[in-house]
Design a protein around this motif. Structure first.
Motif, PDB file in Angstrom:
ATOM      1  N   TYR A 145       0.841  -1.195   0.000  1.00 13.30           N
ATOM      2  CA  TYR A 145       0.000   0.000   0.000  1.00 13.30           C
ATOM      3  C   TYR A 145       0.884   1.256   0.000  1.00 13.30           C
TER       4      TYR A 145
ATOM      5  N   GLN B 219      -0.362   7.277   1.065  1.00 14.96           N
ATOM      6  CA  GLN B 219      -1.648   7.951   0.967  1.00 14.96           C
ATOM      7  C   GLN B 219      -2.792   6.977   1.233  1.00 14.96           C
ATOM      8  N   GLN B 220      -2.704   5.760   0.698  1.00 17.74           N
ATOM      9  CA  GLN B 220      -3.732   4.746   0.944  1.00 17.74           C
ATOM     10  C   GLN B 220      -3.792   4.393   2.430  1.00 17.74           C
TER      11      GLN B 220
ATOM     12  N   ALA C 260      -2.948   6.395   4.933  1.00 18.10           N
ATOM     13  CA  ALA C 260      -3.541   7.547   5.624  1.00 18.10           C
ATOM     14  C   ALA C 260      -5.061   7.521   5.504  1.00 18.10           C
ATOM     15  N   GLU C 261      -5.565   7.223   4.320  1.00 19.16           N
ATOM     16  CA  GLU C 261      -7.011   7.170   4.124  1.00 19.16           C
ATOM     17  C   GLU C 261      -7.638   6.036   4.943  1.00 19.16           C
ATOM     18  N   THR C 262      -6.962   4.905   5.023  1.00 14.44           N
ATOM     19  CA  THR C 262      -7.467   3.781   5.826  1.00 14.44           C
ATOM     20  C   THR C 262      -7.539   4.162   7.298  1.00 14.44           C
TER      21      THR C 262
ATOM     22  N   MET D 233      -7.933   7.102   8.585  1.00 15.47           N
ATOM     23  CA  MET D 233      -9.033   8.034   8.821  1.00 15.47           C
ATOM     24  C   MET D 233     -10.379   7.314   8.795  1.00 15.47           C
ATOM     25  N   GLN D 234     -10.498   6.302   7.918  1.00 10.35           N
ATOM     26  CA  GLN D 234     -11.733   5.513   7.891  1.00 10.35           C
ATOM     27  C   GLN D 234     -11.926   4.746   9.195  1.00 10.35           C
TER      28      GLN D 234
ATOM     29  N   LYS E 194      -6.960  13.510  11.538  1.00 13.59           N
ATOM     30  CA  LYS E 194      -6.495  13.764  10.170  1.00 13.59           C
ATOM     31  C   LYS E 194      -5.113  13.157   9.970  1.00 13.59           C
ATOM     32  N   TRP E 195      -5.005  12.309   8.961  1.00  9.70           N
ATOM     33  CA  TRP E 195      -3.731  11.677   8.616  1.00  9.70           C
ATOM     34  C   TRP E 195      -3.309  12.117   7.217  1.00  9.70           C
ATOM     35  N   THR E 196      -2.029  12.283   7.027  1.00  8.16           N
ATOM     36  CA  THR E 196      -1.486  12.622   5.713  1.00  8.16           C
ATOM     37  C   THR E 196      -0.413  11.609   5.350  1.00  8.16           C
TER      38      THR E 196
END
Length: 618
Positions: A230, A233-234, A236-238, A240-241, A252-254
């Motif tokens: 992964y 960015q993927q 970070a999005e996970t 946050m989900q 918030k994750w970056t």
């Protein structure tokens, strides 16, 4: 006019005129700022150099003091208190209040600046003198009153004193910076490390890092997902989900936040001190330590959240992805069939392999007993022309503009224009290397091949060879061939074609070194004991074994690889090869372990979220 008369004329002119004939208009008297009671809008500048709560009292005292001072002065009105808290005075970085104050002066909102001392105003002599002069040049001018030094900058004799005091203030900062750096060095050299807040850990009463199990789930998930393939960015999005929080409590994750966690060696239990340092105490800009300062590493400083092998595998993948490629930890692929049997496919963007990795990869797929590296000697048949004693002359002795050749440098390679046409000007090629026979092969490939390299450009009329960077693999070739990294090497090649597929092969053992001679040198030729002068130029050095022959014996000459026409020879030049097992020095989690770990962690996180939500409902 004589010289004497000329002098007398000049003397008469400089006697001037009678004072009765001259009207004097007196200048406006400059009032001493310490007794001046004319109306003034005053801006106060206050600063403390750290955000330590203990300095809050100093900060408040400065503001209260100047508020009372201005209230007592007739004609003075407080316009604004400009305050920078926890900011160094050696640069303007982050000194937002100071910058705003200067801008307000330019907008004629402030007539006078009052501050405690020169060191409060600026510890950088360039900034201090520069801004004082800039303020004095305004219409009307704005002066700065330094209370401690009783110095007012609009007085004509103030600049010399200000320069001297500002120099002392700057040198004081230099001394403090040096003292602090020495303190860090003494601490680190004794294994006394600082332990800042870190996701996955808490601090006990002694300041030691202890694992926070809930936060550790986030850390493990980040590492496992990255190893699995992964992107940051993927990940970070996970996160946050899943509503995971950072160490600072943010949801918030970056990608940058994830990358910082992946690169922190403390997660594998180690501590590395002096990863960065500040070379200039004036701008406070931190730079990466590339050997300028000593570093100190302690293994197993605290309990690890992830294994050391997983951590170092992640660092290799990060380096790999900087080349624009994605995926899991790569393996070397070795071809085990066909004309290119024994060749290792070069990954042009992965710098994590070594010479030993290449040799071990070949041995793992093709053990010594399965490789045929011997040359066969052929004897002439009865009645046939006997060519014993004759040699097949090297193609290098017939070098021409249309030769098929490649130039290796320590960081790049480039082919001759003729070489491109040998493969029908295909756009993408793939490189292969045989570390045993020391052969380099170029074969056509497709753009979607992860190892594909674009080796030509087209200007609308003709194709041109491109300079191809090779930081990832050329050091391996140079090391294996024992080449001098300062020299380029020129190698002739041959094309192999079976009518359907073709490839180029280059024997690196036959490389010619291109040496730049900067000064006149003396060269002694064995046949001529007298030294010969060679002027500054570029010379080509041939391999040592060329001195005794023109080529290979006719009956022992074997063309590079096969021509693909033998009925018993498998061609298979597009074989993708077999992945070799990674060497035992690094054993990261397997794909199956990563997949199971990711699933388990996500399930645990979701169960915890559901239990938390149920508690809130109750």
């Amino acid at each position: 006019m004589t010289k004497s008369e000329d002098k007398q004329k000049i003397r008469s002119r400089y006697k001037g005129i009678s004072q009765d004939e001259l009207e004097t208009i007196p200048a406006i008297e400059k009032k001493d700022i310490f007794v001046d009671d004319s109306p003034k809008r005053v801006g106060v500048y206050a600063r403390v150099s750290t955000g330590d709560p203990r300095q809050t009292s100093s900060f408040e005292l400065q503001q209260n003091h100047y508020t009372d001072l201005i209230d007592r002065r007739e004609g003075w009105t407080l316009y604004h208190i400009y305050a920078d808290e926890g900011i160094s005075g050696t640069s303007l970085k982050h000194r937002d209040a100071f910058v705003q104050m200067i801008e307000d002066c330019k907008q004629h909102k402030v007539d006078l600046i009052v501050t405690k001392s020169v060191s409060r105003f600026a510890r950088n002599i360039y900034d201090c003198i520069g801004y004082v002069r800039e303020l004095a040049a305004l219409k009307p001018p704005v002066g700065v009153l330094f209370e401690t030094e009783s110095l007012f900058t609009l007085k004509e004799d103030s600049e010399m004193s200000l320069s001297f005091i500002a120099t002392l203030a700057q040198e004081e900062s230099h001394t403090k910076s040096s003292s602090m750096n020495l303190s860090y060095e003494m601490r680190f050299s004794r294994g006394i490390f600082m332990t800042p807040e870190l996701l996955g850990y808490d601090k006990d009463e002694d300041g030691n890092l202890v694992i926070n199990e809930d936060e550790a789930l986030t850390v493990r998930l980040i590492f496992f997902m990255f190893l699995y393939g992964y992107s940051t960015q993927q990940i970070a999005e996970t996160l946050m989900q899943l509503k995971r929080v950072t160490k600072r409590g943010s949801y918030k994750w970056t990608a940058g936040t994830v990358l910082n966690i992946l690169q922190n060696e403390r997660h594998c239990g180690d501590v590395l001190a002096h990863k960065t340092f500040t070379p200039n105490y004036l701008n406070h800009r931190s730079v990466k330590n590339r050997g300028e300062k000593a570093q100190y590493r302690q293994r197993d400083h605290h309990e690890a959240i992830i294994s050391r092998d997983d951590f170092f595998a992640v660092q290799q993948i990060i380096a790999y992805r900087k080349g624009g490629r994605a995926g899991m930890l790569p393996h070397l692929h070795v071809i085990d069939t066909g004309a290119l049997r024994g060749f290792v496919i070069i990954n042009p963007r992965w710098a994590g392999f070594t010479v030993e990795d290449y040799l071990a990869a070949v041995e793992a797929i093709l053990p010594t007993q399965q490789r045929d590296n011997s040359e066969t000697t052929v004897t002439p048949e009865i009645g046939a022309l006997d060519l014993r004693g004759f040699e097949v002359v090297r193609g290098q002795f017939f070098e021409s503009y249309n030769s098929c050749a490649i130039t290796f440098a320590s960081d790049s390679i480039k082919f001759t224009s003729c070489t491109l046409s040998k493969l029908n000007n295909c756009i993408q090629v793939e490189f292969l290397f045989d570390p045993i026979r020391k052969l380099f092969v170029v074969r056509p490939t497709k753009k979607d091949n992860r190892n594909a390299v674009s080796w030509l450009s087209f200007d609308g009329k003709r194709y041109h060879p491109k300079k191809i960077m090779g930081h990832a693999y050329l050091p391996i070739i140079y090391e294996l061939m024992n080449w001098n990294s300062e020299w380029p090497y020129y190698v002739h090649g041959e094309c192999r074609d079976n009518g359907t597929d073709s490839f180029l092969v280059f024997d690196l053992k036959e490389a010619e070194a291109v040496i730049k001679i900067r000064n006149v040198v003396k060269v002694i030729v064995p046949e001529n004991p007298e030294a010969t002068d060679i002027p500054a130029s570029t010379v080509t050095a041939i391999p040592q074994n060329w001195l005794s022959n023109f080529g290979n014996e006719y009956y022992s000459y074997v063309p590079l690889l096969t021509d693909g026409t033998s009925a018993t020879q498998e061609w298979n030049v597009q074989d993708a090869g077999k992945p070799s097992p990674r060497r035992d020095t690094l054993r990261p989690s397997t794909e199956q372990e990563l997949e199971a770990g990711i699933s388990s962690i996500i399930a645990t996180i979701r169960e915890g979220s559901m239990a938390h939500d149920a508690t809130d409902i109750v």
